[in-house]
Design an enzyme around this catalytic site. Structure first.
Site, PDB file in Angstrom:
ATOM      1  N   LYS A  63     -30.178  18.624  73.086  1.00 44.67           N
ATOM      2  CA  LYS A  63     -30.830  18.457  74.396  1.00 44.67           C
ATOM      3  C   LYS A  63     -31.535  17.107  74.465  1.00 44.67           C
ATOM      4  O   LYS A  63     -31.475  16.399  75.471  1.00 44.67           O
ATOM      5  CB  LYS A  63     -31.879  19.556  74.584  1.00 44.67           C
ATOM      6  CG  LYS A  63     -31.383  20.803  75.241  1.00 44.67           C
ATOM      7  CD  LYS A  63     -32.586  21.676  75.484  1.00 44.67           C
ATOM      8  CE  LYS A  63     -32.322  22.835  76.368  1.00 44.67           C
ATOM      9  NZ  LYS A  63     -33.558  23.619  76.570  1.00 44.67           N
ATOM     10  N   LYS A 115     -27.893  33.415  93.510  1.00 44.45           N
ATOM     11  CA  LYS A 115     -28.030  32.877  94.870  1.00 44.45           C
ATOM     12  C   LYS A 115     -27.121  31.651  94.946  1.00 44.45           C
ATOM     13  O   LYS A 115     -26.645  31.180  93.898  1.00 44.45           O
ATOM     14  CB  LYS A 115     -29.489  32.528  95.186  1.00 44.45           C
ATOM     15  CG  LYS A 115     -30.055  31.383  94.353  1.00 44.45           C
ATOM     16  CD  LYS A 115     -31.442  31.017  94.846  1.00 44.45           C
ATOM     17  CE  LYS A 115     -31.927  29.723  94.204  1.00 44.45           C
ATOM     18  NZ  LYS A 115     -33.228  29.317  94.673  1.00 44.45           N
ATOM     19  N   CYS A 120     -36.783  34.689  87.684  1.00 43.12           N
ATOM     20  CA  CYS A 120     -38.228  34.842  87.946  1.00 43.12           C
ATOM     21  C   CYS A 120     -38.630  36.178  88.556  1.00 43.12           C
ATOM     22  O   CYS A 120     -39.391  36.925  87.942  1.00 43.12           O
ATOM     23  CB  CYS A 120     -38.705  33.720  88.847  1.00 43.12           C
ATOM     24  SG  CYS A 120     -38.593  32.120  88.061  1.00 43.12           S
ATOM     25  N   GLY A 126     -32.305  38.522  92.553  1.00 47.90           N
ATOM     26  CA  GLY A 126     -32.035  38.383  91.119  1.00 47.90           C
ATOM     27  C   GLY A 126     -32.706  37.114  90.640  1.00 47.90           C
ATOM     28  O   GLY A 126     -33.678  36.661  91.234  1.00 47.90           O
ATOM     29  N   GLY A 139     -29.935  41.881 102.136  1.00 48.43           N
ATOM     30  CA  GLY A 139     -28.708  41.736 101.360  1.00 48.43           C
ATOM     31  C   GLY A 139     -28.643  42.728 100.225  1.00 48.43           C
ATOM     32  O   GLY A 139     -29.130  43.866 100.347  1.00 48.43           O
TER      33      GLY A 139
HETATM   34  C1  UDX Z   1     -38.227  32.108  92.970  1.00 49.90           C
HETATM   35  C2  UDX Z   1     -39.428  31.670  93.831  1.00 49.90           C
HETATM   36  O1  UDX Z   1     -38.974  31.430  95.176  1.00 49.90           O
HETATM   37  C3  UDX Z   1     -40.083  30.423  93.245  1.00 49.90           C
HETATM   38  O2  UDX Z   1     -41.234  30.089  94.017  1.00 49.90           O
HETATM   39  C4  UDX Z   1     -40.478  30.743  91.803  1.00 49.90           C
HETATM   40  O3  UDX Z   1     -41.094  29.641  91.200  1.00 49.90           O
HETATM   41  C5  UDX Z   1     -39.270  31.191  91.000  1.00 49.90           C
HETATM   42  O4  UDX Z   1     -38.659  32.318  91.635  1.00 49.90           O
HETATM   43  P1  UDX Z   1     -35.699  31.346  92.640  1.00 49.90           P
HETATM   44  O5  UDX Z   1     -35.612  32.447  91.642  1.00 49.90           O
HETATM   45  O6  UDX Z   1     -35.139  30.019  92.305  1.00 49.90           O
HETATM   46  O7  UDX Z   1     -37.240  31.088  93.035  1.00 49.90           O
HETATM   47  O8  UDX Z   1     -34.940  31.842  93.938  1.00 49.90           O
HETATM   48  P2  UDX Z   1     -35.276  32.263  95.440  1.00 49.90           P
HETATM   49  O9  UDX Z   1     -34.673  31.287  96.346  1.00 49.90           O
HETATM   50  O10 UDX Z   1     -36.688  32.569  95.635  1.00 49.90           O
HETATM   51  O11 UDX Z   1     -34.418  33.616  95.527  1.00 49.90           O
HETATM   52  C6  UDX Z   1     -34.634  34.676  94.608  1.00 49.90           C
HETATM   53  C7  UDX Z   1     -33.708  35.821  94.901  1.00 49.90           C
HETATM   54  O12 UDX Z   1     -34.055  36.461  96.108  1.00 49.90           O
HETATM   55  C8  UDX Z   1     -32.231  35.442  95.067  1.00 49.90           C
HETATM   56  O13 UDX Z   1     -31.426  36.390  94.430  1.00 49.90           O
HETATM   57  C9  UDX Z   1     -32.003  35.464  96.560  1.00 49.90           C
HETATM   58  O14 UDX Z   1     -30.668  35.750  96.908  1.00 49.90           O
HETATM   59  C10 UDX Z   1     -32.945  36.585  96.968  1.00 49.90           C
HETATM   60  N1  UDX Z   1     -33.419  36.474  98.341  1.00 49.90           N
HETATM   61  C11 UDX Z   1     -34.232  35.448  98.714  1.00 49.90           C
HETATM   62  C12 UDX Z   1     -33.067  37.451  99.274  1.00 49.90           C
HETATM   63  O15 UDX Z   1     -32.347  38.402  98.949  1.00 49.90           O
HETATM   64  N2  UDX Z   1     -33.562  37.360 100.544  1.00 49.90           N
HETATM   65  C13 UDX Z   1     -34.368  36.341 100.935  1.00 49.90           C
HETATM   66  O16 UDX Z   1     -34.779  36.345 102.100  1.00 49.90           O
HETATM   67  C14 UDX Z   1     -34.721  35.360  99.999  1.00 49.90           C
END
Ligand code: UDX
Length: 441
Positions: free
Chosen positions: A35, A328, A266, A263, A259
């Site tokens: 890395k 996502k 986080c 996942g 949906g």
């Molecule tokens: C998330 C938080 O948004 C971020 O602030 C934190 O630091 C880390 O976790 P991330 O995991 O990258 O970020 O993805 P995010 O865009 O938040 O989506 C998380 C999941 O929720 C995805 O699976 C997405 O498909 C789902 N999602 C998101 C929904 O099903 N509906 C929504 O309206 C928004």
């Protein structure tokens, strides 16, 4: 400022690169030699929009370098951000093995140094971790006192994968949880020039803000998914409902996309950890529990709809196409992706699953292998002669597919939109049976 970033995973690399981009001198530390080499060549070992160019730029300008040598990095920095991973343990609690190791190594180095350093935890952790775990390790190994000989703080990140650079450079807020004024000031200084509002709190509050924010967003998603399931039964469209709800400023439309559930690396682990902590502390959170429960069941909604549409209610030997594997769009990350739960379920029911994703196939293969699962980069292979097709991740390329392509290639034109993202009307005009999460018409 001179900044060390410990851990060059997703958060560490984005943090280091963005700080360097803002003019700081950054040294990134990791224990994996490969890395380090890649970073020093300006190559990003992970997929993140825009990171590649920015890293190349800061490496070529000598604003960022990576090293295996913790001592060198800490000696040459006034501020040390800990960005190591805190994965989930089997019991749902955070695993602090890397955090403890980082704190111990930092402590050993600062023991030998006279200069005042500020150590900042950026890794996501349970409320209380900086004060009750990191601080004692640092004090013990350094033989020094936090708040007197060195500074300490917690500064959570709120980065979304795919837009992490934008999120880092233009955050909604910057939460600084310093143990004292001096730590607070020095941490805040590293964000000089940022126009976002600052919130100064103690480290435990900062940790809680992070984990409660993620829990709230996940709760919003589970809420809208429950409403979507009801909308299907009452004959409404969740898109219109979410729009109407979201027009209330107090609620907002964001994170109300219904949906198959959330996942990623986080939400699932943060909620689980906070729920666990709430139980341990004797204040069990029912809302968090319900949020998780709804999310576990939601991926299977697509399978339920599918089975209802099959004339013999069986998936045995049916060819089911799956569009999208990543948790996502715009990421190759499949950690805790709903595609895993759904595909496992379809396979258990005897289906032959053909799945595709623009960039996540390689990662998915490492998680799930099955004789009846074909992973292919070609959408045509997924659709051709299939009995049904499910949209699992709303990648642009899938949303842009013409309904006639589905009609021409599929054996039975049955499309299930797991993200309420496709235009139902257009599909139905092509005489395709179109079903979607939250679409009751
Ligand atoms: C998330 C938080 O948004 C971020 O602030 C934190 O630091 C880390 O976790 P991330 O995991 O990258 O970020 O993805 P995010 O865009 O938040 O989506 C998380 C999941 O929720 C995805 O699976 C997405 O498909 C789902 N999602 C998101 C929904 O099903 N509906 C929504 O309206 C928004």
């Amino acid at each position: 400022m001179k900044i060390a970033v410990i851990g060059t995973g997703y958060v560490g690399l984005v943090t280091g690169t963005c700080f360097a981009n803002k003019g700081h001198d950054v040294i990134c530390v990791d224990v994996i030699e490969e890395k380090i080499q890649k970073i020093n060549e300006g190559t990003v070992p992970i997929f993140e929009e825009g990171l590649d160019e920015m890293l190349k730029d800061v490496v070529s300008k000598k604003k960022l370098k990576a090293t295996l040598n913790m001592k060198e990095a800490i000696t040459n920095s006034e501020l040390i951000y800990i960005c190591v991973g805190t994965p989930s343990k089997e019991d749902g609690a955070f695993d602090y093995v890397y955090l403890k190791d980082a704190a111990q190594k930092i402590g050993e180095v600062i023991k030998e140094l006279d200069e005042y350093k500020v150590i900042v935890v950026k890794s996501t952790c349970s409320p209380g971790t900086t004060m009750n775990l990191v601080k004692p390790i640092l004090e013990e190994t350094s033989q020094k006192t936090a708040g007197k000989d060195f500074g300490l703080g917690m500064n959570p990140e709120f980065l979304r994968e795919g837009v992490a650079i934008k999120d880092f450079l233009n955050p909604d807020r910057i939460v600084v949880g310093g143990i004292d004024e001096k730590s607070q000031e020095i941490i805040t200084k590293s964000y000089e020039g940022f126009e976002s509002p600052f919130l100064n709190v103690d480290p435990t509050t900062a940790e809680m803000i992070k984990i409660a924010s993620n829990s709230f967003l996940a709760m919003k998603i589970s809420f809208i998914n429950e409403i979507a399931n009801i909308a299907e039964k009452i004959g409404s469209d969740i898109q219109d409902i979410a729009k109407g709800i979201g027009m209330d400023d107090r609620i907002s439309i964001r994170f109300l996309r219904a949906g198959l559930g959330y996942g990623g690396s986080c939400f699932p682990k943060d909620i689980q950890a906070l729920h666990r902590q709430s139980v341990e502390m004797g204040v069990p959170s029912d809302l968090l529990k319900a949020t998780m429960k709804v999310n576990e069941a939601q991926p299977l909604r697509a399978a339920e709809i599918l089975i209802e549409e099959m004339d013999d209610r069986s998936l045995e030997n049916r060819k089911i196409g799956v569009l999208g594997l990543a948790f996502k769009p715009d990421t190759d990350d499949v950690r805790e992706a709903v595609s895993i739960t759904l595909i496992e379920y379809l396979l258990e029911r005897g289906a032959k699953v053909f799945a595709t994703d623009p960039i996540a196939i390689k990662n998915f293969r490492e998680i799930l292998n099955h004789e009846n699962l074909t992973l292919t980069s070609k959408v045509e292979d997924v659709l051709t002669d299939s009995d049904a097709c499910i949209l699992v991740t709303e990648w642009k390329e899938y949303l842009n597919l013409s309904p006639s392509t589905f009609k021409e290639l599929m054996k039975i034109p049955l499309v299930i939109d797991g993200r309420r993202s496709l235009d139902a009307e257009k599909f139905r005009n092509e005489e395709i049976t179109f079903k979607s999460i939250g679409l009751g018409r």
